[in-house]
Write a protein that holds these residues in place. Structure first.
Motif, PDB file in Angstrom:
ATOM      1  N   TRP A 172      43.826   5.870  10.072  1.00 58.33           N
ATOM      2  CA  TRP A 172      44.193   7.009   9.235  1.00 58.33           C
ATOM      3  C   TRP A 172      44.740   6.449   7.937  1.00 58.33           C
ATOM      4  N   LEU A 173      44.268   6.935   6.792  1.00 60.49           N
ATOM      5  CA  LEU A 173      44.670   6.395   5.505  1.00 60.49           C
ATOM      6  C   LEU A 173      45.520   7.376   4.732  1.00 60.49           C
ATOM      7  N   ASP A 174      46.343   6.818   3.815  1.00 59.42           N
ATOM      8  CA  ASP A 174      46.979   7.659   2.812  1.00 59.42           C
ATOM      9  C   ASP A 174      46.374   7.303   1.459  1.00 59.42           C
ATOM     10  N   ALA A 175      46.814   7.963   0.405  1.00 58.00           N
ATOM     11  CA  ALA A 175      46.182   7.830  -0.907  1.00 58.00           C
ATOM     12  C   ALA A 175      46.291   6.420  -1.479  1.00 58.00           C
ATOM     13  N   HIS A 176      47.227   5.623  -0.972  1.00 59.79           N
ATOM     14  CA  HIS A 176      47.443   4.293  -1.534  1.00 59.79           C
ATOM     15  C   HIS A 176      46.891   3.181  -0.643  1.00 59.79           C
TER      16      HIS A 176
ATOM     17  N   THR B 246      42.731  12.272   5.274  1.00 67.84           N
ATOM     18  CA  THR B 246      42.833  13.352   4.305  1.00 67.84           C
ATOM     19  C   THR B 246      43.476  12.771   3.056  1.00 67.84           C
ATOM     20  N   LEU B 247      42.739  12.807   1.948  1.00 67.90           N
ATOM     21  CA  LEU B 247      43.219  12.225   0.699  1.00 67.90           C
ATOM     22  C   LEU B 247      43.117  13.244  -0.422  1.00 67.90           C
ATOM     23  N   GLY B 248      43.935  13.069  -1.428  1.00 73.86           N
ATOM     24  CA  GLY B 248      43.875  13.906  -2.615  1.00 73.86           C
ATOM     25  C   GLY B 248      43.970  13.056  -3.867  1.00 73.86           C
ATOM     26  N   GLN B 249      43.202  13.404  -4.907  1.00 73.92           N
ATOM     27  CA  GLN B 249      43.203  12.661  -6.168  1.00 73.92           C
ATOM     28  C   GLN B 249      43.017  11.166  -5.912  1.00 73.92           C
ATOM     29  N   HIS B 250      41.973  10.834  -5.200  1.00 72.93           N
ATOM     30  CA  HIS B 250      41.725   9.439  -4.819  1.00 72.93           C
ATOM     31  C   HIS B 250      40.461   8.922  -5.490  1.00 72.93           C
TER      32      HIS B 250
ATOM     33  N   ARG C  45      32.804  13.382  -5.275  1.00 70.89           N
ATOM     34  CA  ARG C  45      31.804  12.983  -6.271  1.00 70.89           C
ATOM     35  C   ARG C  45      31.544  11.491  -6.098  1.00 70.89           C
ATOM     36  N   ILE C  46      30.283  11.143  -5.841  1.00 73.30           N
ATOM     37  CA  ILE C  46      29.899   9.748  -5.619  1.00 73.30           C
ATOM     38  C   ILE C  46      29.017   9.298  -6.774  1.00 73.30           C
ATOM     39  N   THR C  47      29.460   8.279  -7.485  1.00 72.66           N
ATOM     40  CA  THR C  47      28.700   7.754  -8.608  1.00 72.66           C
ATOM     41  C   THR C  47      27.963   6.495  -8.186  1.00 72.66           C
ATOM     42  N   LEU C  48      26.655   6.482  -8.418  1.00 78.31           N
ATOM     43  CA  LEU C  48      25.804   5.336  -8.119  1.00 78.31           C
ATOM     44  C   LEU C  48      25.355   4.703  -9.427  1.00 78.31           C
ATOM     45  N   ALA C  49      24.583   3.645  -9.355  1.00 75.32           N
ATOM     46  CA  ALA C  49      24.183   2.927 -10.558  1.00 75.32           C
ATOM     47  C   ALA C  49      23.455   3.821 -11.555  1.00 75.32           C
ATOM     48  N   GLN C  50      22.520   4.619 -11.082  1.00 77.15           N
ATOM     49  CA  GLN C  50      21.732   5.473 -11.976  1.00 77.15           C
ATOM     50  C   GLN C  50      21.626   6.901 -11.456  1.00 77.15           C
TER      51      GLN C  50
ATOM     52  N   ALA D 281      33.599   6.593  -5.083  1.00 79.43           N
ATOM     53  CA  ALA D 281      33.884   7.920  -4.550  1.00 79.43           C
ATOM     54  C   ALA D 281      35.178   8.452  -5.163  1.00 79.43           C
ATOM     55  N   VAL D 282      35.083   9.630  -5.763  1.00 81.42           N
ATOM     56  CA  VAL D 282      36.247  10.266  -6.378  1.00 81.42           C
ATOM     57  C   VAL D 282      36.509  11.587  -5.666  1.00 81.42           C
ATOM     58  N   MET D 283      37.734  11.743  -5.203  1.00 83.29           N
ATOM     59  CA  MET D 283      38.129  12.949  -4.475  1.00 83.29           C
ATOM     60  C   MET D 283      39.144  13.723  -5.307  1.00 83.29           C
ATOM     61  N   GLN D 284      38.839  14.976  -5.568  1.00 83.79           N
ATOM     62  CA  GLN D 284      39.754  15.844  -6.287  1.00 83.79           C
ATOM     63  C   GLN D 284      40.482  16.737  -5.293  1.00 83.79           C
ATOM     64  N   GLN D 285      41.738  17.013  -5.598  1.00 81.88           N
ATOM     65  CA  GLN D 285      42.572  17.819  -4.714  1.00 81.88           C
ATOM     66  C   GLN D 285      42.576  17.179  -3.323  1.00 81.88           C
ATOM     67  N   SER D 286      42.571  17.980  -2.270  1.00 78.63           N
ATOM     68  CA  SER D 286      42.670  17.436  -0.919  1.00 78.63           C
ATOM     69  C   SER D 286      41.302  17.423  -0.252  1.00 78.63           C
TER      70      SER D 286
END
Length: 263
Positions: A3-7, A25-29, A50-55, A76-81
């Motif tokens: 189980w992870l936290d945001a840090h 469960t993470l927020g703003q990660h 939102r997952i950003t790949l090379a192209q 991988a960017v997670m907004q809110q929770s």
């Protein structure tokens, strides 16, 4: 299982077990750009990633899953929770799975299988017994799952890329883009067809759809989405959404409630 936290940071490749599960469960990660030696199935129970790949830009909506093959660089960017589950599989288990990143529908069976797998101890025996059956079902469900159009190719042309690089900024109408880069609509169309496989208008519509889903999944109202995406009214936005997905925004996001406890 971890189980992870945001840090926290987590390296699935540091383990020897064939399957490693993660529940968090993470927020703003923001994971930063990274890659794994394992294939990864990333499932959002609630929230949006939102997952950003090379192209490419990949959006992982609530109640769907992204399959990320081994060796693919991604961020991988997670907004809110975001409540998610992740399964990491060694290469030997991935031979029958997609060779490219894709977003898949999560069937009730796959959803049921993922929870015990994601929360299993790292020392779990995956070659026999209950967990061997769970693993077999998981692999079969991933391989046969319907894919969803949540990947958007990004143009690499040096004139276009800077203008379209901001994830939350609505791409301009074609006539505005012509003026901004000093190129004709025909030239822009050729560039987009060559680099994304779509014309500019089709590409912009797909961008708007993905952004709409992201906004809705993070709690924005229909009116907010309509305004942000350049629609004259809520009804125009709903008609646009339904023309591309076959469902209204509310119907499309409804599966996201399936994992919530019943009262």
């Amino acid at each position: 299982m971890a189980w992870l936290d945001a840090h926290s940071t987590f390296d699935a490749d540091s383990f020897t077990a064939p399957v490693i599960g993660l529940a968090s469960t993470l927020g703003q990660h923001d994971s930063g750009v990274h890659r794994h030696q394992r294939g990864q199935l990333l499932y959002t129970r609630q929230g949006c990633i939102r997952i950003t790949l090379a192209q490419q830009l990949c959006l992982l909506p609530p109640s769907r899953a992204a399959w990320i093959p081994a060796g693919v660089s991604h961020r991988a960017v997670m907004q809110q929770s975001v409540d998610y589950r992740s399964i990491y599989l060694i290469a030997d288990l991935c031979s029958e799975l997609p060779q490219q990143v894709c977003v898949i529908e999560v069937s009730p069976l796959l959803r049921a299988v993922l929870e015990p797998m994601a929360t299993a101890a790292f020392a779990t025996e995956w070659q026999q017994g209950r967990f061997a059956h769970l693993l077999g079902l998981c692999l079969s469900e991933i391989a046969e799952a319907a894919r969803q159009p949540m990947l958007l190719p990004l143009p690499q042309d040096k004139r276009l890329a800077p203008l379209l690089a901001t994830p939350a900024r609505l791409p301009p109408p074609l006539h505005v883009l012509e003026h901004q880069i000093g190129a004709s609509s025909r030239t822009i169309g050729r560039i987009f067809q060559r680099e994304t496989g779509m014309g500019y208008q089709q590409w912009r519509q797909q961008w708007r759809l993905m952004r709409a889903i992201e906004l809705l999944a993070t709690g924005r109202s229909l009116s907010y989405c309509a305004y942000e995406l350049g629609f004259a009214s809520d009804s125009a936005f709903i008609a646009f959404f339904k023309s591309l997905t076959g469902s209204t925004p509310g119907q499309w996001l409804k599966p996201a409630t399936d994992d919530r406890p019943q009262k």
